[in-house]
Design a protein around this motif. Structure first.
Motif, PDB file in Angstrom:
ATOM      1  N   SER A  81       0.868  -1.178   0.000  1.00 43.16           N
ATOM      2  CA  SER A  81       0.000   0.000   0.000  1.00 43.16           C
ATOM      3  C   SER A  81       0.902   1.224   0.000  1.00 43.16           C
ATOM      4  O   SER A  81       1.928   1.234   0.683  1.00 43.16           O
ATOM      5  CB  SER A  81      -0.873  -0.050   1.248  1.00 43.16           C
ATOM      6  N   VAL A  83       1.678   5.494   0.161  1.00 38.73           N
ATOM      7  CA  VAL A  83       1.259   6.835   0.587  1.00 38.73           C
ATOM      8  C   VAL A  83       2.267   7.814  -0.016  1.00 38.73           C
ATOM      9  O   VAL A  83       3.476   7.569   0.034  1.00 38.73           O
ATOM     10  CB  VAL A  83       1.264   6.970   2.129  1.00 38.73           C
ATOM     11  N   THR A 151      -4.475   2.912   3.807  1.00 43.10           N
ATOM     12  CA  THR A 151      -3.530   1.786   3.933  1.00 43.10           C
ATOM     13  C   THR A 151      -3.927   0.873   5.090  1.00 43.10           C
ATOM     14  O   THR A 151      -3.704  -0.337   5.056  1.00 43.10           O
ATOM     15  CB  THR A 151      -2.090   2.274   4.160  1.00 43.10           C
ATOM     16  N   CYS A 154      -6.910  -1.331   3.914  1.00 48.51           N
ATOM     17  CA  CYS A 154      -6.563  -2.370   2.940  1.00 48.51           C
ATOM     18  C   CYS A 154      -5.717  -3.426   3.670  1.00 48.51           C
ATOM     19  O   CYS A 154      -5.086  -3.143   4.678  1.00 48.51           O
ATOM     20  CB  CYS A 154      -5.794  -1.768   1.772  1.00 48.51           C
ATOM     21  N   VAL A 159       3.622  -1.224   3.794  1.00 49.48           N
ATOM     22  CA  VAL A 159       3.207   0.157   3.503  1.00 49.48           C
ATOM     23  C   VAL A 159       4.471   0.936   3.146  1.00 49.48           C
ATOM     24  O   VAL A 159       5.448   0.917   3.901  1.00 49.48           O
ATOM     25  CB  VAL A 159       2.500   0.811   4.706  1.00 49.48           C
ATOM     26  N   LYS A 189       2.345  -4.368  10.563  1.00 54.63           N
ATOM     27  CA  LYS A 189       2.702  -4.198   9.153  1.00 54.63           C
ATOM     28  C   LYS A 189       4.120  -3.654   9.051  1.00 54.63           C
ATOM     29  O   LYS A 189       4.648  -3.092  10.017  1.00 54.63           O
ATOM     30  CB  LYS A 189       1.732  -3.217   8.477  1.00 54.63           C
TER      31      LYS A 189
END
Lengths: 218, 480
Positions: A81, A83, A151, A154, A159, A189
């Protein structure tokens, strides 16, 4: 969780490598910061980790499987994910719709579950009323929070964030960093941030500096 | 179907852009619809023309064979022998399913006895118009001064169907007049001799037998032709219509000169001829098809149809180009959004499908707008086209009519001349009426056709405009 094996990258000429023979390992539950001066190649490295590009040499493995095997589109869809500094939100959608859309594309576990999204948004300081507003009407800090919430909603285990605090003031910067920490520690994560601000890097679990085409673990 | 939801959010979220796209697409579809409805109207009119105009097949003597035989005669004074049509055979053929109506025609000449025929100055005879009650100077001639035209029904005579001749008082001849001595005379002849409906007139045939006719109707002929027919009469007003049976009784025959069959469907004329040939001796009799009315209708309608087709093609091509450019610009403007979608792992075809879905949503509204306005544009363009085509056709037909003033080839006598002159006028009139009837109404079919055209235009525009998406690298968009 994520390993780079002898990764190298160059743009036009092989002789002008941005970095070479990079062997790094990123583990879940940790917040990493990749720091370096402008133009050092840290964003390019992040794009390789995010599956936006392929390394010129070497391989990147996610959970022991090379990205070439997973397929970059598949990898971006399920495993990572992203950003970005400019938030990467759909301007014609509300915060809620932005997150629901991303969840639908990535086929997240809580897809279509509005209450779950409201709950996550509430945790990061976006109430229901704000969540229903077009994202263009939210402040920069709020938009970045929405991007982080995306994020979180999902199911991706990795990330990656490119200068996520670049457009934020000091207070919002710290708040956003705290959110990233929460994502790493509470959701277990692996979060990798690229930044040129040492102040941001210092608040992460581990710092990796890209200097003179080499990555140095601090 | 997430792309469909995204498309809906985009269309809803970007109202200004959506409205502009609706206007552009409506303008394109408006002209496509106008083309479609004109095209459909022309097709309908062609079909109607097929039904209404009909074709005629004339059964008459086989003149070419007769002339062949004439040339083969070795005598010093060869004579042309023309076969006649037996009334029995004519009726038998007339019972065919292909036949809508038939008209048995026969003609002879008689001399006026109780009245005076109208003479013209171009007459070869020296005496001018005789006064009422006076004796005709041509009474002793072997060729009579009155043309007696025997028909099944005057309503089927081409001069009456075209409007050149009209019943002014009384009635016309019809099938029930067979076996009677009822006649219809021309208004000028009636005025000249103070004859009115119900009066009895007498004529003398070439064998000097006297015949009494009862006038049941008076017709007005607007024909200006005063050419001399085969029987020697000089003015169209000297034509008297009666039942073909009356002519036969005067001539002492049971056959007719010709029979005209009106075919219900012009496209079946050939099939009718094939079937009818089995009942006749083709070396003596021939069947001649005349579908000039149908063909004269077909030409302008096909022109309208072809022009409408060109409108549809041109607008579709122009619309596709315009829309493609808009889509290209739209995609350039939305590169960042595409990059975000690709970074989320969205498949490229789904990104393209989203744009397509957006355009389809816009198209649905545009079809409604075009549907509301298409009728007016279609009416205006259709009217303009019809006016233009009718003018062109009239000019062409007038020229043709002028050329055929001397009657149909193979025709003889006054009646044939009338038929020949009236045929083209009838065509023009029917053509004009048919064109005026061109109905440009919007049907469900035309809207479905419009939808198909719209979808094709959008699909092409999106496919061409989306080539860039296939080449887009998310890294380049997002990192730069």
């Amino acid at each position: 969780m994520l390993k780079t094996k002898n990764v190298a990258y160059w743009y036009d000429k092989k002789e002008h490598k941005l970095f070479d023979n990079v062997n790094l390992e990123f583990k879940e539950g940790k917040l990493y910061a990749i720091i370096g001066s402008s133009g050092s190649g840290k964003t390019t490295f992040l794009s390789l980790l995010g599956g936006l590009d392929k390394p010129r040499a070497g391989t990147i493995e996610f959970q022991g499987v090379p990205l070439s095997k997973i397929g970059l589109t598949n990898y971006r869809n399920h495993d990572v994910s992203m950003v970005f500094q400019s938030y990467n939100l759909f301007p014609y959608m509300s915060a809620l719709e932005n997150i629901l859309t991303a969840m639908a594309i990535t086929k997240a576990e809580h897809v279509h579950d509005k209450d779950y999204v409201f709950e996550v948004l509430e945790k990061i300081g976006i109430n229901k009323e704000m969540a229903k507003k077009k994202v263009g009407r939210l402040s920069g800090g709020q938009q970045q929070r929405v991007a982080i919430a995306r994020t979180m909603c999902c199911d991706a285990k990795l990330v990656v964030a490119d200068e996520p605090t670049g457009n934020l003031d000091e207070q919002n910067t710290f708040e956003v960093l705290d959110l990233f920490k929460a994502v790493a520690h509470e959701q277990n994560k692996c979060v990798i941030i690229v930044t040129h601000e040492s102040m941001v890097a210092q608040r992460c679990d581990q710092q990796i500096e890209l200097k003179n085409n080499e990555f140095l673990i601090k | 179907m997430n792309f469909f939801y995204r498309a809906f959010l985009n269309v809803k979220g970007k109202k200004g852009r959506t409205i502009l796209l609706i206007l552009v697409l409506s303008a394109i579809l408006l002209f496509v619809l106008a083309g479609i409805i004109i095209q459909n109207a022309a097709t309908t009119a062609v079909n109607n023309a097929k039904k209404s105009s009909g074709a005629t097949v004339t059964l008459s003597a086989n003149r070419s064979n007769a002339f062949k035989k004439l040339r083969q005669q070795k005598s010093k004074n060869p004579t042309l022998s023309l076969a006649s049509v037996s009334v029995k055979t004519a009726k038998k053929i007339g019972n065919s399913d292909y036949v809508k109506a038939y008209n048995i025609t026969n003609s002879t000449s008689v001399n006026a006895k109780s009245f005076d025929a109208i003479k013209t100055s171009s007459s070869s005879q020296s005496n001018q118009m005789s006064g009422p009650g006076g004796k005709s100077s041509s009474s002793s001639s072997s060729q009579g001064d009155i043309s007696l035209s025997g028909v099944t029904s005057t309503s089927q005579v081409s001069s009456f169907t075209s409007g050149t001749s009209k019943i002014k008082s009384g009635r016309g001849i019809n099938a029930s007049d067979a076996g009677t001595n009822n006649v219809v005379i021309e208004t000028e002849l009636a005025k000249q001799n103070s004859i009115s409906v119900g009066d009895t007139i007498t004529v003398k045939d070439t064998d000097k037998n006297i015949h009494k006719f009862k006038v049941v109707g008076i017709y007005k002929s607007s024909s200006t032709s005063s050419q001399t027919g085969g029987m020697g009469q000089t003015d169209p007003s000297n034509t008297i219509y009666s039942s073909y049976a009356l002519v036969n009784s005067i001539k002492g025959t049971t056959s007719a000169e010709s029979v005209t069959y009106t075919i219900s469907n012009p496209s079946k004329a050939a099939a009718f001829i094939t079937a009818a040939k089995k009942s006749i001796n083709t070396s003596k009799l021939s069947l001649t098809k005349d579908d000039s009315t149908y063909r004269s209708l077909l030409t302008p309608l096909n022109n309208v149809k072809s022009f409408a087709q060109k409108i549809v093609i041109l607008v579709s091509v122009a619309g596709t180009i315009i829309l493609t450019l808009i889509v290209v610009l739209m995609i350039r403007e939305r590169r960042y959004e595409i990059g975000v979608l690709l970074s989320l792992g969205e498949k490229r075809w789904k990104v393209i499908a989203q744009f397509f879905a957006e355009m389809v949503m816009i198209m649905v509204v545009s079809i409604a707008v075009a549907g509301a306005g298409g009728k007016f544009v279609g009416d205006a363009v259709g009217k303009q086209l019809v006016n233009q085509t009718t003018t062109t056709t009239s000019t062409t037909t007038n020229t043709t009519t002028g050329n055929s003033q001397n009657g149909q080839p193979g025709g003889g006598g006054a009646q044939m001349a009338n038929n020949g002159g009236g045929g083209q006028q009838q065509s023009t009139q029917a053509s004009s009426q048919q064109l005026q009837k061109l109905s440009t109404s919007i049907s469900v079919v035309s809207l479905v056709q419009l939808g198909a055209f719209g979808l094709a235009i959008i699909l092409l525009a999106i496919l061409i405009g989306s080539i860039g998406i296939l080449r887009l690298q998310p890294k380049k968009i997002l990192i730069s």
